[in-house]
Write an enzyme that holds these catalytic residues in place. Structure first.
Site, short mmCIF file in Angstrom:
data_model
loop_
_atom_site.label_atom_id
_atom_site.label_comp_id
_atom_site.label_asym_id
_atom_site.label_seq_id
_atom_site.Cartn_x
_atom_site.Cartn_y
_atom_site.Cartn_z
N GLU A 105 0.82 -1.21 0.00
CA GLU A 105 0.00 0.00 0.00
C GLU A 105 0.85 1.26 0.00
OE1 GLU A 105 -3.95 -1.88 2.08
OE2 GLU A 105 -2.99 -0.20 3.06
N CYS B 291 3.67 8.27 1.03
CA CYS B 291 4.10 7.33 2.06
C CYS B 291 4.22 5.96 1.38
CB CYS B 291 3.07 7.30 3.18
SG CYS B 291 3.48 6.13 4.47
N CYS C 180 4.73 -7.22 7.40
CA CYS C 180 5.86 -6.77 8.24
C CYS C 180 6.12 -7.79 9.33
CB CYS C 180 5.52 -5.41 8.86
SG CYS C 180 6.89 -4.75 9.84
N CYS D 35 4.18 -5.03 15.76
CA CYS D 35 3.78 -4.00 16.73
C CYS D 35 2.27 -4.16 16.97
CB CYS D 35 4.08 -2.60 16.19
SG CYS D 35 5.81 -2.37 15.75
N CYS E 36 -0.60 -1.99 15.19
CA CYS E 36 -0.47 -1.76 13.75
C CYS E 36 -1.15 -2.84 12.93
CB CYS E 36 1.02 -1.71 13.40
SG CYS E 36 1.32 -1.66 11.64
N GLY F 81 5.90 -2.34 6.45
CA GLY F 81 7.25 -2.89 6.57
C GLY F 81 8.23 -2.02 7.31
N GLU F 82 9.38 -2.62 7.60
CA GLU F 82 10.47 -1.94 8.30
C GLU F 82 11.60 -1.75 7.28
OE1 GLU F 82 11.64 -0.58 11.32
OE2 GLU F 82 13.50 -0.48 10.17
N SER G 48 10.41 5.19 15.75
CA SER G 48 9.15 4.89 16.44
C SER G 48 9.48 4.52 17.88
CB SER G 48 8.44 3.71 15.76
OG SER G 48 8.16 4.04 14.42
N LEU G 49 9.14 5.39 18.80
CA LEU G 49 9.52 5.15 20.21
C LEU G 49 8.32 4.59 20.99
CD1 LEU G 49 11.88 5.36 22.15
CD2 LEU G 49 11.22 7.71 22.64
N HIS G 50 7.26 5.32 21.08
CA HIS G 50 5.94 4.88 21.57
C HIS G 50 5.81 4.52 23.03
CE1 HIS G 50 5.11 5.09 17.39
NE2 HIS G 50 5.41 3.86 17.05
N ASN H 114 -4.81 5.71 15.43
CA ASN H 114 -5.92 5.53 14.50
C ASN H 114 -6.52 4.14 14.66
OD1 ASN H 114 -5.74 8.07 13.05
ND2 ASN H 114 -3.73 7.31 12.45
N CYS I 48 -1.47 6.42 9.75
CA CYS I 48 -0.38 5.65 10.35
C CYS I 48 -0.89 4.41 11.06
CB CYS I 48 0.36 6.52 11.36
SG CYS I 48 1.34 7.75 10.54
S1 SF4 Z 1 4.37 -0.18 12.97
FE1 SF4 Z 1 5.80 -0.41 11.23
S2 SF4 Z 1 7.34 -1.83 12.06
FE2 SF4 Z 1 5.57 -2.02 13.42
S3 SF4 Z 1 4.39 -3.75 12.58
FE3 SF4 Z 1 3.60 -1.85 11.67
S4 SF4 Z 1 4.68 -1.65 9.72
FE4 SF4 Z 1 5.83 -3.07 10.98
#
Ligand code: SF4
Length: 355
Positions: free
Chosen positions: A96, A109, A116, A120, A123, A169-170, A224-226, A305, A348
């Site tokens: 996407e 983006c 991925c 997380c 996500c 993805g990362e 990405s700290l969170h 979100n 996001c």
């Molecule tokens: S936030 Fe980014 S790194 Fe984490 S699962 Fe989603 S896509 Fe992967």
């Protein structure tokens, strides 16, 4: 399933294209013409390359292809200013991309993987698991999808100003392909996107951060700290077991010292999970004591979100503002991100590969 085994021209660097054309007995200037067609004119098929002899166009069409993603849907949100494309790989795996158009800029983006592996909890992409690394050409192709859309007269801005690697993805988990795509997009003889136009976002893969610190190209880095402490961060982001907060921040500190470039910390706010005043205070202290100069950091607060099927809640507005206040009290520069694409699942953490 029909597999198209023709090589994708978008994977080729300029030098590789020269080599291919040389093998075909063609002079180097033909490679230059094709490269221009691909990366300046954004030709989607050899037929559009009218400056080439017909025989060469035919050979290109028979033996190569331009792009390998199949677009299966495009959704519009925010009155047409946000577009989300769902592409499919040959085996149907989703990819996407989201284009966001603002009065003064246009940002795409981009995904670096299909699915991925990072899992997380907040996500939607993480729930798909890992499917594929994208090739450089497949990363470039998403950017060109957005650039072609922007040519429409309905937009006020017709040039893509930013590419953020924050989709599925990362990127540091597919470092070589991601970086090769940046080289193609950055090439002054091609698409010519400035290094500062790129932002790469990582979940905190320390080796990737250290590698980027050595890179000559001043690409923007977002982390990405969170969460402000390890137990909570590990519960939200399993990668924290491998690279706990202390290791992550020391890599970021070394990065800022070496490059003098500012980093941004992304912090997604989840109601009563990581958004209390005490956690803001903890985060403020953590960052202040990290050794990273406050002039070289910025925190982006992202109200979470909705992702169907998760028991998580979105922070109330007043908690978001109180959190921001808490960071400001420590002198940490911090803004609340303006959201785009929430209603079409393009914001996001929402990219789930469903149309
Ligand atoms: S936030 Fe980014 S790194 Fe984490 S699962 Fe989603 S896509 Fe992967």
């Amino acid at each position: 399933m029909h597999i198209d085994s023709r090589p994708d021209l978008l994977n080729y660097s300029r030098a590789q294209l020269v080599e291919l054309l040389a093998q075909w007995g063609q002079p180097a200037f033909r490679a230059k013409q094709i490269y221009r067609q691909l990366h300046v004119n954004l030709a989607a098929s050899p037929e559009e390359m009218t400056d080439l002899p017909k025989s060469l166009r035919d050979r290109l069409a028979a033996e190569t292809r331009i792009g390998s993603l199949v677009c299966s849907a495009v959704h519009e949100g925010d009155g047409g200013l946000t577009r989300k494309a769902l592409f499919k790989l040959a085996d149907g795996s989703p990819v996407e991309s989201v284009l966001m158009v603002y009065p003064d800029r246009a940002t795409v983006c981009v995904s670096s993987q299909s699915g991925c592996p990072m899992a997380c909890v907040f996500c939607a992409t993480g729930k798909l698991g890992f499917l594929h690394d994208l090739t450089p050409g497949q990363i470039v192709e998403q950017v060109y999808w957005a650039a072609r859309l922007l040519r429409a007269p309905s937009f006020d801005i017709h040039r893509l100003t930013n590419a953020v690697f924050m989709g599925m993805g990362e990127p540091f988990n597919n470092y070589a392909n991601w970086r090769a795509a940046v080289d193609i997009l950055h090439d002054p003889d091609g698409f010519n996107m400035g290094a500062r136009s790129f932002t790469v976002s990582t979940v905190g893969l320390v080796p990737g951060i250290r590698k980027l610190a050595e890179d000559e190209l001043p690409i923007n880095l977002a982390i990405s700290l969170h969460a402000p402490e390890d137990d909570l961060r590990t519960a939200m982001m399993p990668v924290n077991k491998r690279y706990p907060i202390r290791d992550l921040l020391s890599a970021v500190r070394d990065y800022t010292e070496k490059t003098g470039r500012r980093v941004s910390f992304e912090y997604v706010l989840l109601q009563e999970k990581n958004d209390s005043p005490d956690q803001a205070d903890l985060l403020g202290r953590l960052l202040r004591e990290s050794g990273i100069r406050t002039t070289l950091m910025h925190v982006n607060l992202i109200p979470w979100n909705p992702v169907p099927g998760t028991p998580l809640g979105r922070s109330h507005r007043r908690r978001v503002l109180a959190f921001q206040e808490g960071l400001h009290a420590h002198g940490i520069p911090c803004t609340v991100r303006v959201e785009r694409g929430v209603e079409i699942g393009a914001a996001c953490g929402q990219l789930a590969g469903t149309s």
